[in-house]
Design an enzyme around this catalytic site. Structure first.
Site, PDB file in Angstrom:
ATOM      1  CG  ASP A  73     -20.306 -21.606  -2.805  1.00  0.00           C
ATOM      2  OD1 ASP A  73     -20.676 -20.894  -3.748  1.00  0.00           O
ATOM      3  OD2 ASP A  73     -19.139 -21.596  -2.374  1.00  0.00           O
ATOM      4  CE  LYS A  89     -18.038 -18.921  -4.432  1.00  0.00           C
ATOM      5  NZ  LYS A  89     -17.319 -19.979  -3.722  1.00  0.00           N
ATOM      6  CB  CYS A  98     -18.669 -19.350   0.458  1.00  0.00           C
ATOM      7  SG  CYS A  98     -17.127 -20.080  -0.152  1.00  0.00           S
TER       8      CYS A  98
HETATM    9  C1  VGL Z   1     -16.353 -23.118   1.134  1.00  0.00           C
HETATM   10  C2  VGL Z   1     -14.624 -24.059   2.259  1.00  0.00           C
HETATM   11  C3  VGL Z   1     -13.930 -24.262   1.095  1.00  0.00           C
HETATM   12  C4  VGL Z   1     -17.698 -22.483   1.193  1.00  0.00           C
HETATM   13  C5  VGL Z   1     -15.678 -23.294  -0.044  1.00  0.00           C
HETATM   14  O1  VGL Z   1     -18.466 -22.596   0.207  1.00  0.00           O
HETATM   15  O2  VGL Z   1     -18.018 -21.873   2.231  1.00  0.00           O
HETATM   16  N1  VGL Z   1     -15.809 -23.495   2.277  1.00  0.00           N
HETATM   17  N2  VGL Z   1     -14.472 -23.874  -0.055  1.00  0.00           N
END
Ligand code: VGL
Length: 183
Positions: free
Chosen positions: A9, A96, A138
């Site tokens: 991410d 995702k 994540c």
């Molecule tokens: C994430 C918070 C909300 C992440 C994703 O990538 O860690 N954190 N959505």
């Protein structure tokens, strides 16, 4: 051991200037590019938050635990990789969270529909290094799922950035308990 790098991410919305900016995110992008270019890994994959309508994962009054500002919406700039990372650097990308919260990369699928675990097994991978954003969400979920799937897992903590550093002692304890190494 055949080892893959999983880059979690590293997207514009999670880096400085994004809608859910994590301090240090942009530096993670720079450092991960250098690691990829070092040529250490036989396989390099990325995960991407890829939201259309993930329900209560988005909120106008987010608690930054279970609900968050809108982020990584499909078709927006915020959903793209943060430079200098770019899609062609990856052997595969796993998307995702279209209609639900999805913290773990193991909930992701490639554009041809392959789940991450199948892809890794097809490539003969037995060990993974995990880096990216966010350490306490994540990255944590992806590393714990990788361990549960039987991979040897190391989280490259210097190549991660956390939503809250206060969460890190608990996350490290969870890694220890699951046999996830940090390094
Ligand atoms: C994430 C918070 C909300 C992440 C994703 O990538 O860690 N954190 N959505």
């Amino acid at each position: 051991m055949r080892k893959a790098l999983i880059v979690v991410d590293v997207q514009n919305d999670f880096c400085e200037g994004g809608s859910l900016a994590v301090v240090g995110g942009a530096q993670v992008a720079i450092d991960v590019e250098a690691l990829i270019n070092s040529g250490t890994y036989g396989a390099v994959v990325a995960t991407r938050d890829h939201h259309i309508d993930p329900g209560t994962h988005f909120s106008d009054n987010p608690d930054f635990v279970d609900s968050w500002p809108r982020h990584c919406v499909v078709g927006t700039d915020g959903e793209k990789f943060h430079a200098p990372l770019a899609a062609p650097m990856f052997d595969e990308i796993f998307f995702k969270g279209e209609y639900t919260a999805a913290y773990s990369g193991f909930e992701g699928k490639s554009s041809s529909g392959a789940p991450l675990v199948n892809w890794l097994r097809t490539w003969g991978i037995d060990a993974v290094d995990v880096c990216g954003i966010a350490t306490d969400y994540c990255v944590r979920a992806t590393a714990l799922d990788a361990a549960a799937e039987g991979f040897a897992v190391t989280v490259l903590e210097d190549l991660t950035a956390a939503v809250s550093n206060d969460n890190l002692p608990k996350v490290r304890a969870e890694f220890d308990a699951a046999g996830v190494m940090t390094g």
